[in-house]
Design a protein around this motif. Structure first.
Motif, PDB file in Angstrom:
ATOM      1  N   SER B  69       0.826  -1.212   0.000  1.00 34.26           N
ATOM      2  CA  SER B  69       0.000   0.000   0.000  1.00 34.26           C
ATOM      3  C   SER B  69       0.859   1.260   0.000  1.00 34.26           C
ATOM      4  O   SER B  69       0.384   2.341  -0.375  1.00 34.26           O
ATOM      5  N   SER B  72       1.110   3.424  -3.134  1.00 30.95           N
ATOM      6  CA  SER B  72      -0.022   4.263  -3.566  1.00 30.95           C
ATOM      7  C   SER B  72      -0.066   5.597  -2.821  1.00 30.95           C
ATOM      8  O   SER B  72      -1.020   6.368  -2.984  1.00 30.95           O
ATOM      9  N   THR B  77      -7.196   6.774  -4.444  1.00 35.21           N
ATOM     10  CA  THR B  77      -7.778   5.571  -3.848  1.00 35.21           C
ATOM     11  C   THR B  77      -6.929   5.003  -2.709  1.00 35.21           C
ATOM     12  O   THR B  77      -7.261   3.962  -2.148  1.00 35.21           O
ATOM     13  N   SER B  78      -5.845   5.664  -2.383  1.00 31.86           N
ATOM     14  CA  SER B  78      -4.952   5.155  -1.342  1.00 31.86           C
ATOM     15  C   SER B  78      -5.509   5.399   0.057  1.00 31.86           C
ATOM     16  O   SER B  78      -6.228   6.374   0.287  1.00 31.86           O
TER      17      SER B  78
END
Lengths: 299, 215
Positions: B69, B72, B77-78
């Motif tokens: 993660s 991102s 959308t992170s």
């Protein structure tokens, strides 16, 4: 004379504090002596946090208590409870997903002799910009009690603006709906009175063909109830807040109708006068005579 | 940390916190990524929400978030923004970014934890620049008056305060009744040891010096 909202608040908050271990009361130097240590059990006393004259911290502490599962009731003067720590209300409470019941005293002119520093006619408009808040302006101590208990039970984010003025009778059932106080003819203008303005609006409308409605919950606004109650094509909103505070909700509720809108409220918060609440109300043309002058030519 | 890129990541502010964050999450905090809401967990509040890439990297290393993660960072959308949001990131206790909010939140949290009888502690990380915010000083004074022994504030001193702190940062806490201790913010053993400093009936401030120019 109806029981004052401030006294009712203290009595209800004390009752909640004693009977519900999840309740905390957060104060900033104002109001601590209202809670009688002689009658409060030790456990309840420990859930009263008086932070001193530190209003930003008052809101931050309340939010921290909420994050741990307590349900804080936060009381203070409107300008110091709402305006000074507004960023904390926005971020430490709202953005964190915390809850709090904010209860203000002072309203727009209760502290008339104290001057502009102690008056907050903008508070309702300000709080209405934040998502997820219920904003209420009770017109009677019974309403205040209902709103306060509902907020605590629901662990909600609620701003309750108490006032030194009360209507003679209870109008709202606590459901936050629009209530019809007086019905005019089918084509008569409608006057929507907010909270403690209702009795003066009723007095101002004597002899005029007008429908008078009442609301004390500004957010969420009872748009459905307003649409059902408004029959004519003209509406005025009378409120003890800066002019236009509630009007955007009224316009939105009636947006598909050809209507004339009239906003009646406090046009000049910088009045620069001391004196009594009655003198302030008159100066803002929100006493019965002033309201009548403003509504009598509405068609 | 290097895989998180973006104009607003406040790289130097991020690296200034890294050793303290690692010491906390590796050796001090009683937290469990498999049980992040345990009532008796220690709370960590990153009040200086600027430059959170070190925080995210440590959370990933400790298993709170997926290391993938991190790539991102800052995307629409992170879950990982340029300032952390507790509603998006597992294990993050407070959303932050606007400076001067964390200590008051920590006071409320610590007070409620004390009422509950839990032994959990509340750690709040601020910066020496953030200390400029007046709201901190309201909360610093109140925390001492309430005798919040379960509250620990870590000040990352990277000389970012505009007018600095004559007499030392620790003295700002001492005068209110806190126990304060200065440490080398790059020495993890020293940092870890500082958190064992006795501070009965009073909160603790750990001032971690990490060098100047935002380190």
């Amino acid at each position: 004379m109806p029981e004052s909202m401030r006294i009712r608040f203290v009595n209800v908050a004390t009752n909640l504090l004693v009977h519900d271990e999840s309740i905390a009361i957060v104060l900033a130097a104002i109001g601590r002596r209202s809670f009688d240590d002689q009658v409060l059990p030790e456990g309840a006393r420990r859930r009263i946090v008086d932070v001193g004259i530190r209003e930003q911290t008052q809101i931050g502490v309340a939010a921290g208590l909420s994050l741990e599962g307590l349900r804080p009731i936060v009381m203070g003067y409107a300008p110091f409870l709402i305006e000074r720590p507004f960023e904390q209300i926005k971020l430490s409470v709202t953005h964190q997903g915390a809850s709090a019941t904010l209860v203000s005293v002072g309203a727009s002119w209760d502290a008339s002799a104290e001057g502009r520093t102690h008056q907050a006619p903008e508070d309702v408009a300000l709080m209405s910009t934040l998502p997820g808040w219920t904003v209420q302006v009770p017109g009677h101590a019974d309403e205040l009690e209902t709103f306060l208990r509902e907020s605590v039970v629901n662990n909600a984010r609620t701003y309750i603006r108490t006032s030194g003025e009360s209507n003679e009778h209870l109008f709202d059932t606590g459901a936050g709906r629009i209530v019809t106080l007086r019905r005019g003819s089918a084509s008569a203008p409608t006057i929507l009175a907010l909270g403690p303005a209702a009795d003066d609006v009723l007095a101002a409308a004597i002899g005029l063909d007008m429908t008078v409605l009442y609301a004390s919950t500004v957010e969420p606004f009872d748009a459905h109830g307003l649409r059902a109650a408004v029959l004519g094509d003209s509406i005025a909103v009378v409120e003890h807040h800066v002019t236009g505070t509630t009007m955007s909700r009224v316009v939105d509720a009636l947006r598909d109708r050809p209507m004339r809108f009239h906003a009646i409220g406090i046009d000049n918060p910088e009045l620069a006068r001391y004196g009594t609440p009655a003198e302030h109300k008159k100066a803002h043309r929100l006493d019965p005579q002033g309201i009548r002058h403003q509504i009598s030519d509405i068609r | 940390m290097s895989i998180m890129t973006g104009d607003e990541k406040h790289s130097r502010a991020s690296t200034s916190t890294l050793d303290v964050l690692w010491a906390l999450y590796d050796r001090v905090l009683q937290v469990d990524p498999d049980d992040p809401a345990n009532a008796d967990r220690d709370r960590f509040f990153l009040s200086k929400g600027h430059g959170p890439v070190a925080y995210y990297a440590v959370l990933a290393a400790r298993g709170f978030i997926d290391p993938e993660s991190l790539r991102s960072f800052g995307a629409f959308t992170s879950i990982l923004g340029h300032h952390p949001d507790r509603k998006l990131i597992p294990g993050v206790e407070i959303s932050s970014g606007s400076l001067g909010q964390g200590i008051a939140l920590g006071v409320g949290s610590a007070y409620a934890i004390r009422l509950s009888g839990s032994s959990a502690r509340v750690f709040v990380m601020i910066g020496d620049g953030e200390l400029d915010e007046g709201s901190n000083h309201e909360a610093i004074a109140l925390a001492a008056r309430l005798g919040l022994e379960n509250l620990i504030v870590v000040v990352i001193d990277n000389d970012s305060s505009t007018h600095r702190w004559p007499g030392g940062i620790g003295s700002r806490f001492d005068v209110e009744g806190w126990r304060s201790v200065d440490v080398d913010g790059r020495n993890q053993s020293e940092i870890t040891s500082a958190f064992t400093t006795s501070h009965t009936d009073r909160p603790l401030a750990v001032v971690a010096k990490v060098g100047g120019l935002y380190a």
